[in-house]
Motif scaffolding. Structure first.
Motif, PDB file in Angstrom:
ATOM      1  N   ARG A  14       0.866  -1.170   0.000  1.00 36.25           N
ATOM      2  CA  ARG A  14       0.000   0.000   0.000  1.00 36.25           C
ATOM      3  C   ARG A  14       0.902   1.218   0.000  1.00 36.25           C
ATOM      4  O   ARG A  14       1.357   1.687   1.041  1.00 36.25           O
ATOM      5  N   GLY A  15       1.219   1.710  -1.221  1.00 33.01           N
ATOM      6  CA  GLY A  15       2.206   2.773  -1.321  1.00 33.01           C
ATOM      7  C   GLY A  15       3.531   2.251  -0.791  1.00 33.01           C
ATOM      8  O   GLY A  15       3.975   1.155  -1.141  1.00 33.01           O
ATOM      9  N   PRO A  16       4.199   2.973   0.091  1.00 26.03           N
ATOM     10  CA  PRO A  16       5.466   2.515   0.635  1.00 26.03           C
ATOM     11  C   PRO A  16       5.328   1.484   1.743  1.00 26.03           C
ATOM     12  O   PRO A  16       6.323   0.974   2.252  1.00 26.03           O
ATOM     13  N   VAL A  17       4.090   1.181   2.121  1.00 28.34           N
ATOM     14  CA  VAL A  17       3.832   0.286   3.248  1.00 28.34           C
ATOM     15  C   VAL A  17       3.574  -1.138   2.757  1.00 28.34           C
ATOM     16  O   VAL A  17       2.866  -1.353   1.777  1.00 28.34           O
ATOM     17  N   LEU A  51      -3.454  15.099   0.499  1.00 22.55           N
ATOM     18  CA  LEU A  51      -2.012  15.133   0.721  1.00 22.55           C
ATOM     19  C   LEU A  51      -1.362  13.828   0.303  1.00 22.55           C
ATOM     20  O   LEU A  51      -0.254  13.812  -0.255  1.00 22.55           O
ATOM     21  N   ARG A  52      -2.042  12.712   0.540  1.00 19.31           N
ATOM     22  CA  ARG A  52      -1.526  11.419   0.113  1.00 19.31           C
ATOM     23  C   ARG A  52      -1.505  11.340  -1.415  1.00 19.31           C
ATOM     24  O   ARG A  52      -0.565  10.827  -2.018  1.00 19.31           O
ATOM     25  N   ILE A  53      -2.556  11.868  -2.039  1.00 18.52           N
ATOM     26  CA  ILE A  53      -2.608  11.890  -3.496  1.00 18.52           C
ATOM     27  C   ILE A  53      -1.467  12.727  -4.054  1.00 18.52           C
ATOM     28  O   ILE A  53      -0.776  12.332  -5.000  1.00 18.52           O
ATOM     29  N   SER A  55       1.352  13.278  -2.679  1.00 17.94           N
ATOM     30  CA  SER A  55       2.624  12.576  -2.473  1.00 17.94           C
ATOM     31  C   SER A  55       2.871  11.545  -3.571  1.00 17.94           C
ATOM     32  O   SER A  55       4.023  11.309  -3.955  1.00 17.94           O
ATOM     33  N   GLU A  56       1.803  10.930  -4.089  1.00 19.88           N
ATOM     34  CA  GLU A  56       1.987   9.956  -5.168  1.00 19.88           C
ATOM     35  C   GLU A  56       2.473  10.634  -6.448  1.00 19.88           C
ATOM     36  O   GLU A  56       3.331  10.092  -7.155  1.00 19.88           O
ATOM     37  N   PHE A  57       1.925  11.805  -6.739  1.00 14.34           N
ATOM     38  CA  PHE A  57       2.395  12.538  -7.909  1.00 14.34           C
ATOM     39  C   PHE A  57       3.845  12.978  -7.729  1.00 14.34           C
ATOM     40  O   PHE A  57       4.661  12.871  -8.643  1.00 14.34           O
ATOM     41  N   VAL A  58       4.192  13.476  -6.543  1.00 12.31           N
ATOM     42  CA  VAL A  58       5.562  13.919  -6.287  1.00 12.31           C
ATOM     43  C   VAL A  58       6.536  12.749  -6.421  1.00 12.31           C
ATOM     44  O   VAL A  58       7.586  12.863  -7.068  1.00 12.31           O
ATOM     45  N   GLU A  59       6.176  11.604  -5.832  1.00 15.70           N
ATOM     46  CA  GLU A  59       7.048  10.432  -5.902  1.00 15.70           C
ATOM     47  C   GLU A  59       7.215   9.960  -7.345  1.00 15.70           C
ATOM     48  O   GLU A  59       8.327   9.638  -7.791  1.00 15.70           O
ATOM     49  N   GLY A  60       6.112   9.938  -8.089  1.00 11.51           N
ATOM     50  CA  GLY A  60       6.183   9.507  -9.484  1.00 11.51           C
ATOM     51  C   GLY A  60       7.019  10.452 -10.332  1.00 11.51           C
ATOM     52  O   GLY A  60       7.894  10.020 -11.090  1.00 11.51           O
ATOM     53  N   PHE A  61       6.759  11.757 -10.203  1.00 11.05           N
ATOM     54  CA  PHE A  61       7.508  12.727 -10.987  1.00 11.05           C
ATOM     55  C   PHE A  61       8.995  12.687 -10.639  1.00 11.05           C
ATOM     56  O   PHE A  61       9.858  12.740 -11.523  1.00 11.05           O
ATOM     57  N   ASP A  62       9.298  12.589  -9.361  1.00  8.91           N
ATOM     58  CA  ASP A  62      10.696  12.599  -8.922  1.00  8.91           C
ATOM     59  C   ASP A  62      11.433  11.356  -9.399  1.00  8.91           C
ATOM     60  O   ASP A  62      12.583  11.430  -9.843  1.00  8.91           O
ATOM     61  N   THR A  63      10.775  10.196  -9.344  1.00 11.25           N
ATOM     62  CA  THR A  63      11.431   8.941  -9.710  1.00 11.25           C
ATOM     63  C   THR A  63      11.608   8.798 -11.215  1.00 11.25           C
ATOM     64  O   THR A  63      12.633   8.288 -11.684  1.00 11.25           O
ATOM     65  N   LEU A  64      10.636   9.276 -11.975  1.00 12.09           N
ATOM     66  CA  LEU A  64      10.633   9.005 -13.415  1.00 12.09           C
ATOM     67  C   LEU A  64      11.177  10.147 -14.258  1.00 12.09           C
ATOM     68  O   LEU A  64      11.352   9.987 -15.470  1.00 12.09           O
ATOM     69  N   TYR A 151      -3.516   5.029  -6.120  1.00  6.46           N
ATOM     70  CA  TYR A 151      -4.594   5.609  -6.912  1.00  6.46           C
ATOM     71  C   TYR A 151      -4.365   5.417  -8.410  1.00  6.46           C
ATOM     72  O   TYR A 151      -3.318   5.771  -8.948  1.00  6.46           O
ATOM     73  N   PHE A 152      -5.389   4.893  -9.076  1.00  7.15           N
ATOM     74  CA  PHE A 152      -5.288   4.642 -10.504  1.00  7.15           C
ATOM     75  C   PHE A 152      -4.983   5.915 -11.293  1.00  7.15           C
ATOM     76  O   PHE A 152      -4.196   5.898 -12.238  1.00  7.15           O
ATOM     77  N   PHE A 153      -5.631   7.018 -10.929  1.00  5.06           N
ATOM     78  CA  PHE A 153      -5.466   8.226 -11.739  1.00  5.06           C
ATOM     79  C   PHE A 153      -4.060   8.791 -11.656  1.00  5.06           C
ATOM     80  O   PHE A 153      -3.546   9.345 -12.629  1.00  5.06           O
ATOM     81  N   ALA A 154      -3.393   8.658 -10.497  1.00 10.91           N
ATOM     82  CA  ALA A 154      -1.999   9.103 -10.396  1.00 10.91           C
ATOM     83  C   ALA A 154      -1.103   8.220 -11.254  1.00 10.91           C
ATOM     84  O   ALA A 154      -0.230   8.705 -11.985  1.00 10.91           O
ATOM     85  N   ARG A 155      -1.334   6.924 -11.173  1.00 10.74           N
ATOM     86  CA  ARG A 155      -0.553   5.959 -11.968  1.00 10.74           C
ATOM     87  C   ARG A 155      -0.750   6.194 -13.465  1.00 10.74           C
ATOM     88  O   ARG A 155       0.212   6.179 -14.242  1.00 10.74           O
ATOM     89  N   LYS A 156      -1.999   6.436 -13.881  1.00 13.99           N
ATOM     90  CA  LYS A 156      -2.284   6.614 -15.302  1.00 13.99           C
ATOM     91  C   LYS A 156      -1.605   7.860 -15.859  1.00 13.99           C
ATOM     92  O   LYS A 156      -1.193   7.882 -17.023  1.00 13.99           O
TER      93      LYS A 156
END
Length: 256
Positions: A14-17, A51-53, A55-64, A151-156
């Motif tokens: 579940r995310g990083p968990v 805020l969790r949502i 964080s998913e965008f920030v993590e995705g943008f930063d990693t990719l 979240y599907f929409f962040a991943r998409k």
């Protein structure tokens, strides 16, 4: 005495968990966000959930953000490793790597794993964007860079933002979802010069015929909209089409 394989199940990311055994719940974060029936606290909890949502965008943008040019490949998680579509996906992943592309998949088994494997074997960077699901599905072993999303929409968003093209192999609802989202983005001009390739002519022929004879005939789409799609079983034709649409500097080589 050490744990056996069965002792370690079930497990969910579940995310990083990572959750295991009794800590695993039946719901998902998407479910909690979208299914508000009977939840009197949704106004308070959903405000914090943003805020969790984020964080998913920030993590995705930063990693990719430092990925080389990439192609997103979609297809069924249910396909057997020895199926025709998995063989095609593996050869496609290899050819894309040789042409200088990273390969992005949903990180699961089946067609996704085959495409990741082909990319890795071809010397390319293999990316998997996983998703929290009610049933177990971990990122496959051929992924070099993996991110688990709630979240599907962040991943998409990541599938589109960091890809120069989509290649869609036989799959189910999730595959159709990605296909039609890509077509909608191209049709409405949200993305430009974005090739969409369908591989598996026999699998897609019925859908394409229905789009021509029903959707286009009734004016729901135009026949020109179907020109957004290349349909082929030829890996080299698919890679050539992507390269010809790509404005990035030349790189890599075509598969022999």
């Amino acid at each position: 005495m050490g744990m056996t394989h069965s002792d370690r199940r079930p497990e969910r990311h579940r995310g990083p968990v990572t959750l295991r055994r009794e800590a695993v719940s039946s719901g998902t974060a998407d479910q909690a966000l979208l299914d508000s029936a009977g939840r009197p606290d949704w106004k308070v909890r959903d405000a914090w959930r943003t805020l969790r949502i984020l964080s998913e965008f920030v993590e995705g943008f930063d990693t990719l953000s430092d990925l080389p040019p990439a192609v997103s490949v979609f297809g069924s998680a249910r396909s057997a490793p020895d199926s025709a579509e998995c063989d095609l996906a593996r050869r496609l992943g290899h050819a894309l790597a040789k042409a200088g592309y990273a390969v992005i998949t949903g990180g699961g088994p089946g067609v996704m794993e085959a495409a990741n494997r082909g990319c890795t074997e071809g010397g390319g960077l293999s990316v998997g964007l996983g998703i929290e699901l009610p049933f177990e599905q971990s990122v496959n072993e051929w992924v070099d860079v993996g991110i688990d999303f709630r979240y599907f929409f962040a991943r998409k968003t990541m599938f589109v933002k960091y890809a120069q093209a989509f290649v869609v192999l036989p799959g189910g609802f999730g595959t159709m979802d990605e296909l039609f989202e890509a077509l909608t983005l191209v049709q409405t001009g949200k993305v430009t010069r974005f090739p969409v390739v369908l591989m598996g002519v026999g699998y897609w022929s019925g859908l394409l015929e229905w789009m021509r004879t029903t959707m286009a005939t009734r004016g729901m789409i135009s026949l020109e909209d179907l020109e957004m799609l290349l349909v082929t079983d030829d890996v080299n034709e698919a890679v050539k089409h992507i390269l010809e649409s790509d404005l990035s500097p030349p790189r890599g080589e075509m598969a022999p």
